[in-house]
Design a protein around this motif. Structure first.
Motif: not given
Ligand SMILES: C[S@@+](CC[C@H](N)C(=O)[O-])C[C@H]1O[C@@H](n2cnc3c(N)ncnc32)[C@H](O)[C@@H]1O
Length: 370
Positions: A168-176, A178-181, A195-199, A213-216
């Motif tokens: 299983p992967p960790v999934i991250v999303e590009r938001t306006a 920055g990145w969120a988990e 969606l949770a911020p994660s440095p 791109s944002v949303g991917s």
């Protein structure tokens, strides 16, 4: 609610949220998970993997093993650890093909699912692990089954066909912003994405998909990288070889779209959303090869051609033409082998899978894996 959904909800109520990889792990491997059901045999019934297409894949893997065995100076014992062995189909067809390395061969099926280990043990003559891994020469081939990678160190090959896509992967999303988990939380008794911020995940995502791109969304193959480090460390000499679907770069997966790289399968077809019916469908992730830093990467079709699949298919085509009118077992076998060769090299299917290799030994310092 499925038993896995009830368990995830209970954990979410205790912890607030769970990461996607924790939820997928429970959906696949916990009690009530997709691979826990005793009626399921690998992906049989959902779709065919290369070993399940027929015996030809095993014949060619046997040739590859002979090549690696010769490259290693014909060690005895020659340990082949097959990770994610399912019901032992690949082991059976390699052993039936009697490769040259057979007398030295120690085959270790490693399978996380207890139900599938039991099925493998009923399909193959199993020996106690100590006998197979004891280090004495001769007397091969012998087979055993374990629930995790043996510690080693061994000389040989760790093989995984369609294993990495089930880690299983960790999934991250590009938001306006920055990145969120992508994590899993609760909304009025329902499991929902949060969606949770994660440095930490932001650093990793920026490294592998800086231009997303944002949303991917992209996967971070953390579990696969940990498994790979363990597999490499178990070898004092030899190779780790994984065959799987994926892409050369994480950025390509970002462009492919979330439902293009995280897919679900249930009874002969695609399943529902990844959070639907947890435990009732397979959840698989295309492998982002760049995160795992293989030393070689090539399509399955090219690898099988190098191992001689075209000549075997041509010979079988000749046998079929000669014996089609007789219609005996040899004719039917030949026709089936021609069809297997087509399926295994199909550029729109199994032929496009990636064959990834790494040298055995500890992962070198500074290797930039996920
Ligand atoms: C898609 S199936 C592939 C089975 C078989 N290799 C084939 O090609 O038909 C993936 C298998 O990997 C097993 N698996 C997942 N994680 C594992 C791990 N860490 N160690 C061993 N087996 C694992 C699953 O239980 C499942 O049987």
């Amino acid at each position: 609610m499925t038993p896995v959904e009830e368990e995830v909800l209970r954990l979410v109520r205790g912890w607030g949220t769970l990461s996607a990889d924790e939820v997928i792990d429970l959906a696949l491997y916990s009690e009530g998970g997709f691979y826990a059901g005793s009626g399921r045999a690998g992906r049989r019934g959902d779709f065919l993997t290369s070993p399940e297409v027929g015996p030809l894949f095993g014949v060619l893997v046997g040739r590859a093993l002979d090549g690696w065995w010769r490259d290693l100076d014909r060690p005895d014992p020659f340990v082949v650890v097959e990770a994610g062995a399912g019901t032992g189909t690949l082991a059976r067809s390699v052993l039936a093909a009697e490769p040259e390395c057979s007398p030295a061969l120690r085959w270790v099926c490693v399978e996380r699912s207890a139900a599938l280990r039991t099925q493998a043990a009923s399909a193959l003559p199993m020996e106690p692990p100590a006998h197979v891994l004891g280090g004495a020469a001769g007397g091969g081939p012998v087979v055993t089954v374990l629930d995790d990678l043996p510690a080693g160190p061994f000389t040989g090959v760790v093989l995984g066909n369609e294993l990495l896509d089930n880690l299983p992967p960790v999934i991250v999303e590009r938001t306006a912003g920055g990145w969120a988990e992508v994590r899993v939380g609760e909304d009025h008794g329902r499991l929902v994405e949060v969606l949770a911020p994660s440095p930490e995940m932001t650093r990793a995502a920026e490294r592998w998909a800086p231009g997303a791109s944002v949303g991917s969304r992209v996967p971070l193959a953390r579990q696969a990288a940990r498994w790979l480090a363990q597999a490499r460390a178990s070898l004092e000499a030899g190779w780790v070889v994984c065959v799987d679907y994926g892409a050369a770069t994480t950025a390509e997966l970002g462009e492919r779209g979330f439902d293009g790289w995280l897919r679900t399968y249930r009874a002969h077809g695609r399943g529902g959303g990844w959070l639907e019916g947890l435990g009732t469908q397979d959840i698989t992730c295309d492998v982002p090869a760049d995160q795992l830093q293989p030393s070689t990467i090539e399509p399955q079709a090219a690898w099988l051609r190098w191992l001689g699949i075209d000549a075997l298919a041509a010979e079988s085509r000749g046998t079929w033409h000669e014996r089609a009118a007789i219609g005996d077992l040899a004719a039917l076998r030949a026709r089936s082998l021609v069809a297997e060769a087509q399926a295994l090299t199909d550029e729109a299917g199994l032929g496009a899978f990636l064959v990834l290799t790494w040298p055995g030994g500890p992962t070198p310092e500074g290797t930039r894996t996920a």
